[in-house]
Structure formats: C-alpha cells, structure tokens
Design a protein around this motif. Structure first.
Motif, PDB file in Angstrom:
ATOM      1  N   VAL A  76       0.968  -1.152  -0.327  1.00 24.27           N
ATOM      2  CA  VAL A  76       0.104  -0.418  -0.171  1.00 24.27           C
ATOM      3  C   VAL A  76       0.999   1.482   0.093  1.00 24.27           C
ATOM      4  O   VAL A  76       0.147   2.181  -0.703  1.00 24.27           O
ATOM      5  N   LEU A  77       1.461   0.984   0.789  1.00 23.45           N
ATOM      6  CA  LEU A  77       2.590   2.420   0.457  1.00 23.45           C
ATOM      7  C   LEU A  77       3.637   2.247  -0.737  1.00 23.45           C
ATOM      8  O   LEU A  77       3.365   3.963  -0.943  1.00 23.45           O
ATOM      9  N   ALA A  78       4.685   1.850  -1.223  1.00 23.67           N
ATOM     10  CA  ALA A  78       4.459   1.588  -2.398  1.00 23.67           C
ATOM     11  C   ALA A  78       3.529   2.361  -3.889  1.00 23.67           C
ATOM     12  O   ALA A  78       3.708   2.731  -4.122  1.00 23.67           O
ATOM     13  N   ALA A  79       2.524   1.774  -3.632  1.00 21.03           N
ATOM     14  CA  ALA A  79       1.159   2.364  -4.046  1.00 21.03           C
ATOM     15  C   ALA A  79       1.059   4.187  -4.417  1.00 21.03           C
ATOM     16  O   ALA A  79       0.961   4.889  -5.210  1.00 21.03           O
ATOM     17  N   ALA A  80       0.873   3.868  -2.434  1.00 18.74           N
ATOM     18  CA  ALA A  80       1.165   5.886  -2.059  1.00 18.74           C
ATOM     19  C   ALA A  80       1.999   6.319  -3.197  1.00 18.74           C
ATOM     20  O   ALA A  80       2.020   7.794  -3.183  1.00 18.74           O
ATOM     21  N   VAL A  81       3.023   5.917  -2.766  1.00 19.33           N
ATOM     22  CA  VAL A  81       4.418   6.526  -3.246  1.00 19.33           C
ATOM     23  C   VAL A  81       3.413   7.262  -4.290  1.00 19.33           C
ATOM     24  O   VAL A  81       4.697   7.909  -4.881  1.00 19.33           O
ATOM     25  N   GLU A  82       3.544   6.492  -5.472  1.00 17.85           N
ATOM     26  CA  GLU A  82       3.754   6.538  -6.499  1.00 17.85           C
ATOM     27  C   GLU A  82       2.061   7.772  -7.192  1.00 17.85           C
ATOM     28  O   GLU A  82       2.778   8.498  -7.812  1.00 17.85           O
ATOM     29  N   ARG A  83       1.602   7.598  -6.184  1.00 12.35           N
ATOM     30  CA  ARG A  83       0.156   8.358  -6.693  1.00 12.35           C
ATOM     31  C   ARG A  83       1.151   9.768  -5.880  1.00 12.35           C
ATOM     32  O   ARG A  83       0.346  10.923  -6.391  1.00 12.35           O
ATOM     33  N   ALA A  84       1.890   9.851  -4.898  1.00  6.68           N
ATOM     34  CA  ALA A  84       1.748  11.115  -4.400  1.00  6.68           C
ATOM     35  C   ALA A  84       2.727  11.760  -5.919  1.00  6.68           C
ATOM     36  O   ALA A  84       2.808  12.784  -5.482  1.00  6.68           O
ATOM     37  N   THR A  85       4.046  11.257  -6.554  1.00  6.71           N
ATOM     38  CA  THR A  85       4.772  11.396  -7.103  1.00  6.71           C
ATOM     39  C   THR A  85       3.876  11.673  -8.199  1.00  6.71           C
ATOM     40  O   THR A  85       3.989  13.071  -9.487  1.00  6.71           O
ATOM     41  N   SER A  86       2.399  11.141  -8.909  1.00  3.66           N
ATOM     42  CA  SER A  86       2.048  12.008  -9.661  1.00  3.66           C
ATOM     43  C   SER A  86       1.688  12.893  -9.217  1.00  3.66           C
ATOM     44  O   SER A  86       0.948  14.026  -9.993  1.00  3.66           O
TER      45      SER A  86
END
Length: 147
Positions: A76-86
């Motif tokens: 979940v954290l890895a996916a959240a990092v991707e969304r935050a970057t975008s």
C-alpha cells in the motif's frame, strides 16, 4: 505597483532569460526526481527483503499474520508513493500554469492598452485630416468669393 508597460518589459526579459536555461533546469529537475524515486524504491526494497528474512523465523500464527500485514502495508505504501509522485508533478504543472496565466494576463493588458492608444491616435489623426480638409475647402471658398 509597476505600470503595465514596465511589467510587460520585465516579463518579456524574464521569458527571454528563461529560454536560455530551460532545458538545463528541466534536466536538473528530472535528475533530482529520478534520484528521489530511486531512493524511495531502494528503501522499499530493503523493507521487503527484511520482511522476507523474517519469514522463516516466524513460527506462530500471530507472527505470520503480523508479517503478512506488514507486507500488505508495504505494498500500500509503494502504491501511495506512486500516487504522491504523480500528484506532485500535476501540482507543479498547475502552479506553473497559474504563473503563466498571470504573466499572459499582464501581457494581454499591455496589448489592450497599446490598442486603445493606437485607436486614440488614429482618431486624432483622422480628426486632424478632417479639419485640414475643411480649412482647405473654406480657404478655397473664400478665395473664389473674393474674386
């Protein structure tokens, strides 16, 4: 506050200067973004590896459930990092759009002022032409009446 003319001149100079460094600044920002993303991915990878190393030492059910929960949380954290970057890139683009919009508004205002000034000058010129023609006709009329 600066006059529209001064603001226009300032913006025009800023645009010209920015053109010279834009490509370099884009490259610097890309490298910084890529480095930050690599660091985050490295940290996530180290966490995954640590959790995998813990796996064999977890023998009871509670420990295994906690380990699985940590693995899910890490995903979940890895996916959240991707969304935050975008989202950060989109926010940066919107901020830039807002700056450009304000700059364009100053430039449009200056162009509108120039148009109004041009129209006033044109109207004055036409009025002067009309008066000169009228004076010329009056003079010709007076000369013909005098003869």
């Amino acid at each position: 506050p600066p006059t529209p003319q001064a603001a226009f001149a300032h913006l025009a100079l800023a645009f010209r200067c920015d053109v010279f460094t834009l490509q370099q600044r884009v490259q610097v920002e890309k490298r910084a973004r890529d480095a930050a993303e690599e660091n985050i991915q490295e940290e996530l990878g180290q966490c995954r590896a640590a959790l995998e190393r813990l796996g064999p030492s977890c023998t009871d059910t509670g420990c295994k459930e906690t380990l699985e929960q940590l693995q899910r949380s890490l995903a979940v954290l890895a996916a959240a990092v991707e969304r935050a970057t975008s989202a950060a890139e989109k926010l940066g683009a919107v901020h830039q759009e807002a700056r450009m919009s304000r700059a364009a508004e100053v430039m449009v205002q200056h162009v509108e002022n120039l148009k109004r000034h041009h129209m006033r000058e044109h109207a004055e010129l036409e009025e002067m032409k009309r008066l000169i023609q009228q004076n010329s006709r009056n003079r010709q009329l007076a000369e013909t009446q005098g003869e």
